[in-house]
Design an enzyme around this catalytic site. Structure first.
Site, PDB file in Angstrom:
ATOM      1  N   LYS A   9       0.840  -1.200   0.000  1.00 53.03           N
ATOM      2  CA  LYS A   9       0.000   0.000   0.000  1.00 53.03           C
ATOM      3  C   LYS A   9       0.883   1.261   0.000  1.00 53.03           C
ATOM      4  CE  LYS A   9      -3.787  -2.267   2.507  1.00 53.03           C
ATOM      5  NZ  LYS A   9      -4.625  -2.207   3.725  1.00 53.03           N
ATOM      6  N   TYR A  49     -12.304  -2.365  -3.086  1.00 53.78           N
ATOM      7  CA  TYR A  49     -12.803  -2.587  -1.714  1.00 53.78           C
ATOM      8  C   TYR A  49     -14.334  -2.560  -1.642  1.00 53.78           C
ATOM      9  CZ  TYR A  49      -8.200  -2.336   0.556  1.00 53.78           C
ATOM     10  OH  TYR A  49      -6.916  -2.594   1.000  1.00 53.78           O
ATOM     11  N   PHE A  57     -15.025   3.513   7.542  1.00 53.27           N
ATOM     12  CA  PHE A  57     -13.683   3.893   7.088  1.00 53.27           C
ATOM     13  C   PHE A  57     -13.501   3.762   5.570  1.00 53.27           C
ATOM     14  CE2 PHE A  57     -13.621  -0.557   8.527  1.00 53.27           C
ATOM     15  CZ  PHE A  57     -13.149  -1.208   7.399  1.00 53.27           C
ATOM     16  N   ARG A  85      -2.161 -14.916   4.038  1.00 54.75           N
ATOM     17  CA  ARG A  85      -2.952 -14.267   5.099  1.00 54.75           C
ATOM     18  C   ARG A  85      -2.306 -14.508   6.467  1.00 54.75           C
ATOM     19  NH1 ARG A  85      -6.716 -10.247   4.120  1.00 54.75           N
ATOM     20  NH2 ARG A  85      -7.588 -10.768   6.142  1.00 54.75           N
ATOM     21  N   ASN A 112      -1.682  -0.182   7.491  1.00 52.39           N
ATOM     22  CA  ASN A 112      -1.165  -1.538   7.735  1.00 52.39           C
ATOM     23  C   ASN A 112      -0.377  -2.119   6.558  1.00 52.39           C
ATOM     24  OD1 ASN A 112      -3.298  -2.136   6.068  1.00 52.39           O
ATOM     25  ND2 ASN A 112      -4.431  -3.368   7.559  1.00 52.39           N
ATOM     26  N   GLU A 126      -9.754 -10.113  -7.644  1.00 54.77           N
ATOM     27  CA  GLU A 126      -8.756  -9.041  -7.535  1.00 54.77           C
ATOM     28  C   GLU A 126      -7.666  -9.179  -8.606  1.00 54.77           C
ATOM     29  OE1 GLU A 126      -7.637  -9.300  -3.401  1.00 54.77           O
ATOM     30  OE2 GLU A 126      -9.618  -8.609  -2.746  1.00 54.77           O
TER      31      GLU A 126
HETATM   32  P1  IDP Z   1      -7.589  -6.941   5.481  1.00 55.71           P
HETATM   33  O1  IDP Z   1      -6.740  -5.924   4.741  1.00 55.71           O
HETATM   34  O2  IDP Z   1      -6.839  -7.569   6.616  1.00 55.71           O
HETATM   35  O3  IDP Z   1      -8.205  -7.952   4.563  1.00 55.71           O
HETATM   36  P2  IDP Z   1     -10.230  -5.711   5.654  1.00 55.71           P
HETATM   37  O4  IDP Z   1     -11.198  -5.953   6.755  1.00 55.71           O
HETATM   38  O5  IDP Z   1     -10.509  -6.312   4.321  1.00 55.71           O
HETATM   39  O6  IDP Z   1      -8.774  -6.138   6.188  1.00 55.71           O
HETATM   40  O7  IDP Z   1     -10.075  -4.138   5.513  1.00 55.71           O
HETATM   41  C1  IDP Z   1      -9.398  -3.606   4.403  1.00 55.71           C
HETATM   42  C2  IDP Z   1      -8.502  -2.495   4.885  1.00 55.71           C
HETATM   43  O8  IDP Z   1      -9.294  -1.454   5.434  1.00 55.71           O
HETATM   44  C3  IDP Z   1      -7.527  -2.857   6.002  1.00 55.71           C
HETATM   45  O9  IDP Z   1      -6.375  -3.501   5.543  1.00 55.71           O
HETATM   46  C4  IDP Z   1      -7.230  -1.491   6.567  1.00 55.71           C
HETATM   47  O10 IDP Z   1      -6.306  -0.792   5.736  1.00 55.71           O
HETATM   48  C5  IDP Z   1      -8.580  -0.799   6.458  1.00 55.71           C
HETATM   49  N1  IDP Z   1      -9.342  -0.922   7.695  1.00 55.71           N
HETATM   50  C6  IDP Z   1      -9.979  -2.005   8.182  1.00 55.71           C
HETATM   51  N2  IDP Z   1     -10.566  -1.744   9.364  1.00 55.71           N
HETATM   52  C7  IDP Z   1     -10.303  -0.440   9.629  1.00 55.71           C
HETATM   53  C8  IDP Z   1     -10.646   0.432  10.698  1.00 55.71           C
HETATM   54  O11 IDP Z   1     -11.320   0.052  11.667  1.00 55.71           O
HETATM   55  N3  IDP Z   1     -10.183   1.710  10.617  1.00 55.71           N
HETATM   56  C9  IDP Z   1      -9.432   2.157   9.574  1.00 55.71           C
HETATM   57  N4  IDP Z   1      -9.095   1.364   8.542  1.00 55.71           N
HETATM   58  C10 IDP Z   1      -9.523   0.082   8.557  1.00 55.71           C
HETATM   59 MG    MG Z   2      -9.669  -7.750   3.088  1.00 57.89          MG
END
Ligand code: IDP
Ligand code: MG
Length: 149
Positions: A9, A49, A57, A85, A112, A126
């Site tokens: 990212k 997404y 968010f 994962r 992240n 994807e």
């Molecule tokens: P993942 O990346 O582990 O699959 P997802 O639930 O698919 O997680 O969420 C996609 C992305 O959205 C996350 O990687 C993170 O960057 C962002 N995200 C998820 N939850 C939150 C949150 O509570 N606050 C801010 N950003 C979030």
């Molecule tokens: Mg995801």
């Protein structure tokens, strides 16, 4: 063999972590099938997404994902969706164990550093969204017989 979609990212790119992330995937034994360095539009990230469109968010996430360059990649290996994962750690770096990518390299859930497909079905979607057929390279790593029985 399975394929998965992985993206460093914008925060991971800015922090100079592309090499570290590629190193971990390469040394695990996964095969790089396609890669490109690019900046996507906000609309493109909204599509990527789409399943999160009702989350609070979502807008901020799509804006941040389109705010700078990402390193988009397709990697291949046995059971790769699940294994990657596990290598990522949890969505929230604060819940991610040391040794995982997020557990070692970042702190905040909104920054992240890496995306990895969560299911085989989403991986297919994807991969097709991010890459055209002609962007793939067919090759066999020389270590293949020593990696798989
Ligand atoms: P993942 O990346 O582990 O699959 P997802 O639930 O698919 O997680 O969420 C996609 C992305 O959205 C996350 O990687 C993170 O960057 C962002 N995200 C998820 N939850 C939150 C949150 O509570 N606050 C801010 N950003 C979030
Ligand atoms: Mg995801």
């Amino acid at each position: 063999m399975e394929r998965t979609f992985i993206a460093v990212k914008p925060d991971g790119v800015q922090r100079g972590l592309c090499g570290e992330i590629i190193k971990r995937l390469e040394t695990r034994g996964f095969r790089l099938c396609a890669a490109k360095f690019m900046q996507g539009s906000e609309d493109f990230m909204k599509n990527h997404y789409l399943d999160l469109k009702d989350m609070p968010f979502y807008a901020g996430l799509c804006k941040y994902m389109s705010s700078g360059p990402v390193l988009a990649m397709v990697w291949e290996g046995q059971n790769i969706v699940k294994l990657v994962r596990m290598m990522l750690g949890e969505t929230n770096p604060a819940d991610s164990k040391p040794g995982s990518i997020r557990g070692d390299l970042c702190i905040n859930i909104g920054r992240n550093i890496i995306h990895g497909s969560d299911t085989l079905e989403n991986a297919k979607r994807e991969v097709d969204l991010w890459f055209k057929a002609e962007e793939f390279v067919n090759w066999t790593p020389c270590y293949q017989p020593f990696l798989y029985e």
